[in-house]
Design a protein around this motif. Structure first.
Motif, PDB file in Angstrom:
ATOM      1  N   ARG A 129      -6.592  -9.128   9.417  1.00  0.00           N
ATOM      2  CA  ARG A 129      -6.387  -8.248   8.269  1.00  0.00           C
ATOM      3  C   ARG A 129      -6.992  -8.916   7.043  1.00  0.00           C
ATOM      4  O   ARG A 129      -6.772 -10.103   6.812  1.00  0.00           O
ATOM      5  N   LEU A 161       5.647  -4.414   3.024  1.00  0.00           N
ATOM      6  CA  LEU A 161       4.931  -3.313   2.410  1.00  0.00           C
ATOM      7  C   LEU A 161       5.574  -3.077   1.052  1.00  0.00           C
ATOM      8  O   LEU A 161       6.781  -2.943   0.959  1.00  0.00           O
ATOM      9  N   PRO A 177      -5.265  -1.380   5.860  1.00  0.00           N
ATOM     10  CA  PRO A 177      -3.955  -1.121   6.460  1.00  0.00           C
ATOM     11  C   PRO A 177      -3.300  -2.392   6.976  1.00  0.00           C
ATOM     12  O   PRO A 177      -3.933  -3.443   7.076  1.00  0.00           O
ATOM     13  N   GLY A 178      -2.017  -2.262   7.314  1.00  0.00           N
ATOM     14  CA  GLY A 178      -1.300  -3.364   7.947  1.00  0.00           C
ATOM     15  C   GLY A 178      -0.341  -4.038   7.006  1.00  0.00           C
ATOM     16  O   GLY A 178      -0.324  -3.784   5.806  1.00  0.00           O
ATOM     17  N   ILE A 179       0.498  -4.876   7.597  1.00  0.00           N
ATOM     18  CA  ILE A 179       1.509  -5.613   6.844  1.00  0.00           C
ATOM     19  C   ILE A 179       1.519  -7.034   7.393  1.00  0.00           C
ATOM     20  O   ILE A 179       1.761  -7.236   8.581  1.00  0.00           O
TER      21      ILE A 179
END
Lengths: 360, 128
Positions: free
Chosen positions: A342, A309, A289-291
């Motif tokens: 991340r 995204l 997950p995450g950006i």
């Protein structure tokens, strides 16, 4: 910047009527989105979208010395540019830093049109003018002469062809056509990874041409979708992935640098090519997950220059400068996203391919 | 949701957060104005259950395609529940900001803090 000092394109009223969210961008008040970024993005991937990119600048270079001047300024081999062709290049400073990335169209034997990034237009123009001394050439600021529309997507050509008086120029070709009875320089170029055209037109013709193309089914798309579209196919954005502090070799743009022409900065570019740069720009996908966003640091060295995204892949994507030894597809690395680590993996260009399924 | 709405039965923080309090537990979320300004939400990074939040300070991040924004706590306390459904459907923050788009539930430590929050009329007035 105060709204009163922001410039408006000839389509400002159209954007406002369409409910666009207008934001300041490089001194212009531009539509960042209409109905929604995802819908606009998907419209361009699956059908056709229309962008107002009238903030982009134009510089016309003409005269017997036009080729010689451009050959000195632009990184690509301008002598290879036939009439009616388009060519991508970068504009370098003496130290090889990138001042802008540009498309140049050869309109006539001694007449070239170069499209600049809005934020760099004034600087580019001054650079052209400064170096024109001694050449038999006219450098003309043509920004006010043109509005620019990008019609992009798998059915873009079909839509524009239907209002054109003759077959449209092929990819990387440009030529004058009548569109719905109005003269347009039609260019087989774009910034979305889709087929399509860019139209350089008289600003007075812009509203009616916009209306006609929208009436025929093009979805108005804003700068936000333009950014996600270009990033999915790894096109560089000046100010993010390109800057004065980086050279074209580390940015992966060695293919448009022909040092043998002796362009300004070519010595530095040649040296960088020979020495192999310490960092290289790579596309990446997040593994989880995450950006990641522009400016996020890569653990162990390097930085993200673009991140979003991906509406088509539904995963965080971006481009980052990595130490050259790690800049290989499949390499795993970590990004500090505002204090959270991340995981990411170096991917290959383009991040999105047409034959992959779209789940957006 | 397309139309702006600000329910009467909520309290509002000027940073565009809402809360609804029942039996010492407050539910937090962001207002219609906040989700509209943000655009399509694509990622919600929830805090952990058991962590403490402080009124006026960020406790989570919410991301649109374009940008990331902090989410501010209208009141102080300890998080007792997070809306894990937002992991799969962050768009609920746009579609239903006061319902399915709720973010956390917090056991309040300073119930008197709610006196500093805005009612609907005061919050709506602050938007113009």
């Amino acid at each position: 910047m105060e709204p009163a000092t922001l410039k408006r394109t000839p389509l400002f009223d159209r954007h406002r009527a369409a409910g666009a969210r207008l934001v300041p961008f490089a001194g212009w008040q531009m539509p960042v989105q209409y109905a929604g970024i995802r819908a606009e993005h998907v419209a361009v991937r699956t059908a056709v979208g229309i962008f107002d990119v009238s903030h982009m600048g134009e510089i016309e270079t003409r005269g017997p010395g036009a080729l010689d001047l451009l050959q000195q300024l632009l990184s690509n081999d301008v002598s290879q540019l036939a009439i009616g062709q388009a060519q991508y290049s970068v504009l370098c400073a003496e130290d090889g830093g990138v001042l802008d990335d540009l498309f140049t169209y050869r309109l006539a034997p001694e007449r070239y049109l170069t499209v600049t990034n809005a934020s760099n237009h004034a600087r580019d123009l001054a650079w052209f003018e400064r170096h024109a001394t001694g050449f038999e050439v006219e450098v003309i600021d043509a920004h006010e002469d043109y509005a620019m529309l990008a019609v992009q997507g798998p059915s873009a050509r079909e839509l524009v062809q239907a209002i054109a008086d003759s077959p449209l120029p092929e990819r990387f070709q440009a030529g004058r056509r009548l569109l719905a009875g109005r003269s347009a320089l039609v260019c087989g170029t774009g910034y979305t990874g889709e087929d399509g055209v860019e139209l350089l037109i008289d600003p007075a013709d812009a509203p009616e041409l916009w209306d006609e193309i929208v009436r025929r089914g093009a979805t108005p798309a804003g700068l936000a979708a333009r950014d996600t579209l270009r990033l999915e196919v790894c096109f560089h954005l000046y100010g993010n992935d390109l800057s004065e502090d980086r050279g074209p070799i580390e940015a992966g743009l060695g293919w448009c640098c022909k040092e043998a022409t002796g362009f300004i900065g070519s010595d530095a570019v040649r040296a960088a090519r020979d020495a192999r740069p310490a960092e290289k720009l790579v596309p990446f996908k997040l593994d989880g997950p995450g950006i990641a966003r522009q400016g996020n640091a890569v653990l162990g060295g390097g930085a993200v220059t673009s991140g979003t995204l991906s509406p088509c892949l539904d995963v965080g994507i971006g481009m980052a400068y990595l130490p050259a030894g790690r800049a290989v597809a499949g390499e795993r690395f970590e990004i500090d996203v505002r204090g959270k680590v991340r995981r990411a993996v170096v991917a290959t260009k383009p991040l999105y391919r047409h034959d992959e399924e779209t789940d957006g | 949701m397309a139309e702006a709405s600000y329910p009467e039965d909520l309290l509002y923080h000027p940073e565009h957060d809402w809360t609804k309090i029942a039996d010492g537990v407050a539910t937090f979320g962001i207002t219609w104005y906040a989700q509209d300004a943000l655009g399509e939400v694509v990622f919600f990074d929830p805090p952990e259950v058991g962590s403490s939040v402080t009124a006026g300070q960020s406790y989570a991040e919410v991301e649109s395609v374009k940008a990331v924004s902090d989410v501010f706590a209208p009141l102080s306390g300890e998080i007792v529940e997070v809306n894990t459904a937002l992991g799969d459907t962050p768009e609920a923050i746009n579609d239903d900001p006061y319902g399915a788009g709720w973010m956390v539930k917090v056991s309040l430590s300073e119930e008197s803090e709610q006196e500093s929050l805005l009612d609907r009329a005061a919050y709506v007035a602050s938007l113009t």
